[in-house]
Design a protein around this motif. Structure first.
Motif, PDB file in Angstrom:
ATOM      1  N   ILE A  26       0.850  -1.195   0.000  1.00  0.00           N
ATOM      2  CA  ILE A  26       0.000   0.000   0.000  1.00  0.00           C
ATOM      3  C   ILE A  26       0.883   1.241   0.000  1.00  0.00           C
ATOM      4  CG2 ILE A  26      -1.716   1.314   1.311  1.00  0.00           C
ATOM      5  CD1 ILE A  26      -2.800  -1.353   2.342  1.00  0.00           C
ATOM      6  N   LEU A  27       0.642   2.124  -0.955  1.00  0.00           N
ATOM      7  CA  LEU A  27       1.356   3.392  -1.057  1.00  0.00           C
ATOM      8  C   LEU A  27       0.431   4.498  -0.581  1.00  0.00           C
ATOM      9  CD1 LEU A  27       3.876   4.986  -2.175  1.00  0.00           C
ATOM     10  CD2 LEU A  27       2.607   5.155  -4.338  1.00  0.00           C
ATOM     11  N   LEU A  28       0.848   5.234   0.449  1.00  0.00           N
ATOM     12  CA  LEU A  28       0.031   6.302   1.038  1.00  0.00           C
ATOM     13  C   LEU A  28       0.525   7.665   0.572  1.00  0.00           C
ATOM     14  CD1 LEU A  28      -0.269   5.031   4.732  1.00  0.00           C
ATOM     15  CD2 LEU A  28      -1.922   4.742   2.873  1.00  0.00           C
ATOM     16  N   ILE A  29      -0.421   8.505   0.093  1.00  0.00           N
ATOM     17  CA  ILE A  29      -0.080   9.828  -0.421  1.00  0.00           C
ATOM     18  C   ILE A  29      -0.907  10.875   0.322  1.00  0.00           C
ATOM     19  CG2 ILE A  29       0.232  11.241  -2.480  1.00  0.00           C
ATOM     20  CD1 ILE A  29      -0.160   8.732  -4.168  1.00  0.00           C
ATOM     21  N   HIS A  30      -0.234  11.811   0.938  1.00  0.00           N
ATOM     22  CA  HIS A  30      -0.889  12.837   1.753  1.00  0.00           C
ATOM     23  C   HIS A  30      -1.548  13.927   0.902  1.00  0.00           C
ATOM     24  CE1 HIS A  30       2.295  15.712   0.810  1.00  0.00           C
ATOM     25  NE2 HIS A  30       3.155  14.717   1.002  1.00  0.00           N
ATOM     26  N   CYS A  31      -2.183  14.861   1.584  1.00  0.00           N
ATOM     27  CA  CYS A  31      -2.922  15.937   0.921  1.00  0.00           C
ATOM     28  C   CYS A  31      -2.037  17.166   0.669  1.00  0.00           C
ATOM     29  CB  CYS A  31      -4.126  16.330   1.764  1.00  0.00           C
ATOM     30  SG  CYS A  31      -3.752  16.655   3.497  1.00  0.00           S
ATOM     31  N   TRP A  32      -2.642  18.170   0.074  1.00  0.00           N
ATOM     32  CA  TRP A  32      -1.989  19.421  -0.306  1.00  0.00           C
ATOM     33  C   TRP A  32      -1.355  20.105   0.913  1.00  0.00           C
ATOM     34  CZ3 TRP A  32      -4.103  24.387   1.026  1.00  0.00           C
ATOM     35  CH2 TRP A  32      -3.504  25.468   0.370  1.00  0.00           C
ATOM     36  N   THR A  33      -0.102  20.507   0.772  1.00  0.00           N
ATOM     37  CA  THR A  33       0.706  21.233   1.777  1.00  0.00           C
ATOM     38  C   THR A  33       0.826  20.491   3.112  1.00  0.00           C
ATOM     39  OG1 THR A  33      -1.148  22.629   2.568  1.00  0.00           O
ATOM     40  CG2 THR A  33       0.186  23.486   0.739  1.00  0.00           C
ATOM     41  N   CYS A  34       0.743  19.188   3.070  1.00  0.00           N
ATOM     42  CA  CYS A  34       0.857  18.391   4.294  1.00  0.00           C
ATOM     43  C   CYS A  34       2.077  17.472   4.202  1.00  0.00           C
ATOM     44  CB  CYS A  34      -0.434  17.615   4.520  1.00  0.00           C
ATOM     45  SG  CYS A  34      -1.871  18.705   4.753  1.00  0.00           S
ATOM     46  N   ASP A  35       2.083  16.380   4.939  1.00  0.00           N
ATOM     47  CA  ASP A  35       3.191  15.436   4.897  1.00  0.00           C
ATOM     48  C   ASP A  35       2.671  14.052   5.255  1.00  0.00           C
ATOM     49  OD1 ASP A  35       3.310  15.025   7.826  1.00  0.00           O
ATOM     50  OD2 ASP A  35       4.059  17.080   7.878  1.00  0.00           O
ATOM     51  N   HIS A  36       3.579  13.077   5.253  1.00  0.00           N
ATOM     52  CA  HIS A  36       3.126  11.700   5.405  1.00  0.00           C
ATOM     53  C   HIS A  36       2.507  11.412   6.780  1.00  0.00           C
ATOM     54  CE1 HIS A  36       6.963  11.061   7.539  1.00  0.00           C
ATOM     55  NE2 HIS A  36       6.436   9.944   7.998  1.00  0.00           N
ATOM     56  N   SER A  37       2.781  12.251   7.781  1.00  0.00           N
ATOM     57  CA  SER A  37       2.203  12.021   9.105  1.00  0.00           C
ATOM     58  C   SER A  37       0.686  12.175   9.104  1.00  0.00           C
ATOM     59  CB  SER A  37       2.823  12.976  10.131  1.00  0.00           C
ATOM     60  OG  SER A  37       2.416  14.315   9.909  1.00  0.00           O
ATOM     61  N   PHE A  38       0.134  12.853   8.089  1.00  0.00           N
ATOM     62  CA  PHE A  38      -1.315  13.053   8.016  1.00  0.00           C
ATOM     63  C   PHE A  38      -2.054  11.745   7.748  1.00  0.00           C
ATOM     64  CE2 PHE A  38      -0.183  17.304   8.316  1.00  0.00           C
ATOM     65  CZ  PHE A  38      -1.281  18.146   8.312  1.00  0.00           C
ATOM     66  N   LEU A  39      -1.330  10.728   7.301  1.00  0.00           N
ATOM     67  CA  LEU A  39      -1.934   9.418   7.067  1.00  0.00           C
ATOM     68  C   LEU A  39      -1.451   8.397   8.105  1.00  0.00           C
ATOM     69  CD1 LEU A  39      -1.756   9.582   3.227  1.00  0.00           C
ATOM     70  CD2 LEU A  39      -3.837   9.089   4.490  1.00  0.00           C
ATOM     71  N   ALA A  40      -1.014   8.896   9.249  1.00  0.00           N
ATOM     72  CA  ALA A  40      -0.523   8.010  10.306  1.00  0.00           C
ATOM     73  C   ALA A  40      -1.553   6.967  10.740  1.00  0.00           C
ATOM     74  CB  ALA A  40      -0.046   8.830  11.509  1.00  0.00           C
ATOM     75  N   PRO A  41      -2.848   7.296  10.857  1.00  0.00           N
ATOM     76  CA  PRO A  41      -3.809   6.255  11.262  1.00  0.00           C
ATOM     77  C   PRO A  41      -3.876   5.098  10.269  1.00  0.00           C
ATOM     78  CG  PRO A  41      -4.763   8.439  11.551  1.00  0.00           C
ATOM     79  CD  PRO A  41      -3.497   8.630  10.776  1.00  0.00           C
ATOM     80  N   GLN A  42      -3.720   5.402   8.987  1.00  0.00           N
ATOM     81  CA  GLN A  42      -3.732   4.351   7.968  1.00  0.00           C
ATOM     82  C   GLN A  42      -2.400   3.597   7.957  1.00  0.00           C
ATOM     83  OE1 GLN A  42      -5.182   7.599   7.293  1.00  0.00           O
ATOM     84  NE2 GLN A  42      -6.977   6.457   8.013  1.00  0.00           N
ATOM     85  N   GLU A  44       6.232  -3.524  -7.176  1.00  0.00           N
ATOM     86  CA  GLU A  44       5.814  -3.829  -8.539  1.00  0.00           C
ATOM     87  C   GLU A  44       4.340  -3.559  -8.801  1.00  0.00           C
ATOM     88  OE1 GLU A  44       6.971  -7.841  -9.248  1.00  0.00           O
ATOM     89  OE2 GLU A  44       9.131  -7.378  -9.290  1.00  0.00           O
ATOM     90  N   ARG A  45       3.485  -3.858  -7.846  1.00  0.00           N
ATOM     91  CA  ARG A  45       2.038  -3.635  -7.988  1.00  0.00           C
ATOM     92  C   ARG A  45       1.537  -3.108  -6.657  1.00  0.00           C
ATOM     93  NH1 ARG A  45      -1.174  -3.402 -12.024  1.00  0.00           N
ATOM     94  NH2 ARG A  45      -2.677  -5.001 -11.445  1.00  0.00           N
ATOM     95  N   THR A  46       0.979  -1.918  -6.644  1.00  0.00           N
ATOM     96  CA  THR A  46       0.637  -1.301  -5.371  1.00  0.00           C
ATOM     97  C   THR A  46      -0.778  -0.749  -5.372  1.00  0.00           C
ATOM     98  OG1 THR A  46       1.285   0.411  -3.779  1.00  0.00           O
ATOM     99  CG2 THR A  46       1.643   0.909  -6.093  1.00  0.00           C
ATOM    100  N   VAL A  47      -1.414  -0.813  -4.219  1.00  0.00           N
ATOM    101  CA  VAL A  47      -2.684  -0.130  -3.994  1.00  0.00           C
ATOM    102  C   VAL A  47      -2.334   1.284  -3.553  1.00  0.00           C
ATOM    103  CG1 VAL A  47      -4.791  -0.057  -2.615  1.00  0.00           C
ATOM    104  CG2 VAL A  47      -3.862  -2.264  -3.370  1.00  0.00           C
TER     105      VAL A  47
END
Length: 273
Positions: free
Chosen positions: A33-49, A96-99
């Protein structure tokens, strides 16, 4: 590879043509799973996921170029550019293959990855992303874009957080989000907003997507869901209850459960199927 401490884990960095791209990685298991954060934020914004899914999956959570611990060169920040950065990063990490799971602007990037890099993108999850803006929202978005180009850009950024939140959303969390988002360099904030909101053709990207796709709207979704469903017939649609735009943090149990079910029914074939 450079290492630095950030939030709960260790951020790693890879250099792409002189630009450091930061990410955090944990867990193991298919699909990645590849997690991508929102505008002007960072990867910590998806910490719960990140915490939830890394118990069963390999999870890579990124800081987009211009954001978080990644470098912030003076340039245009386009959806296509973000998608190509992440495809490059996946190649270096042997993904190679990611959600691809993106919140807000991250969902736009996820959908663009499905269009530009279909062999890499196993499925797409968009969490309250503005893919096809509802007709009544367009003039407000144009006004926001104009404000972000002006001297009061930090105030405009804080107003955006307020506009997309519910009165019942956690006040301390909302203040933290507004503080981080308004601190972004103006050239990054303005360019990335214009490119993913005002210039990017989300309807065309949705029509080009052949991967399984999930859209999770907040209480007031930022996309015209019916037009999105028409453009992308395989789309599955969900909506969280009692949470504004940052629903992945406000009600992570709802968001995570919907993603789990999507993975089980649309991405990983049941035994005997």
């Amino acid at each position: 590879m450079q290492l630095s401490i950030f939030e709960e884990g260790i951020v790693q960095k890879l250099n792409r043509d002189g630009v450091a791209l930061a990410y955090e990685e944990a867990g193991q298991g298919d699909p990645t799973i590849l997690l991508i954060h929102c505008w002007t934020c960072d990867h910590s914004f998806l910490a719960p996921q990140f915490r939830h899914f890394s118990t069963k999956h390999r999870v890579v959570s990124v800081d987009l170029r211009g954001h978080g611990e990644s470098d912030k060169p003076q340039q245009a920040y386009t959806v296509a550019g973000f998608a190509d950065d992440l495809a490059w990063l996946c190649d270096r990490l042997s993904v190679e293959r990611t959600v691809v799971v993106g919140h807000s602007m991250g969902g736009n990037v996820a959908l663009e990855m499905a269009r530009r890099h279909p062999a890499l993108t196993r499925a797409v999850v968009m969490i309250d992303s503005c893919i096809i803006a509802p007709a009544g929202l367009k003039s407000a978005l144009e006004s926001m874009g104009e404000g972000l180009r002006g001297p009061r850009h930090r105030e405009v950024s804080q107003q955006i957080v307020e506009c997309v939140s519910l009165p019942t959303d956690d006040a301390r969390r909302k203040a933290w989000i507004a503080k981080i988002m308004s601190a972004a360099p103006q050239f990054v904030a303005s360019s990335a907003f214009d490119e993913h909101i005002l210039r990017w053709d989300g309807e065309a990207a949705a029509a080009a997507c052949t991967a399984p796709a999930l859209y999770i709207g907040a209480a007031n979704p930022l996309s015209d869901v019916e037009r999105l469903r028409t453009a992308c017939p395989q789309l599955v649609v969900g909506q969280t209850v009692g949470a504004g735009h940052f629903n992945n943090q406000e009600v992570p149990e709802q968001v995570n459960a919907m993603i789990e079910r999507f993975l089980a029914t649309s991405v990983v074939a049941p035994a005997g199927a």
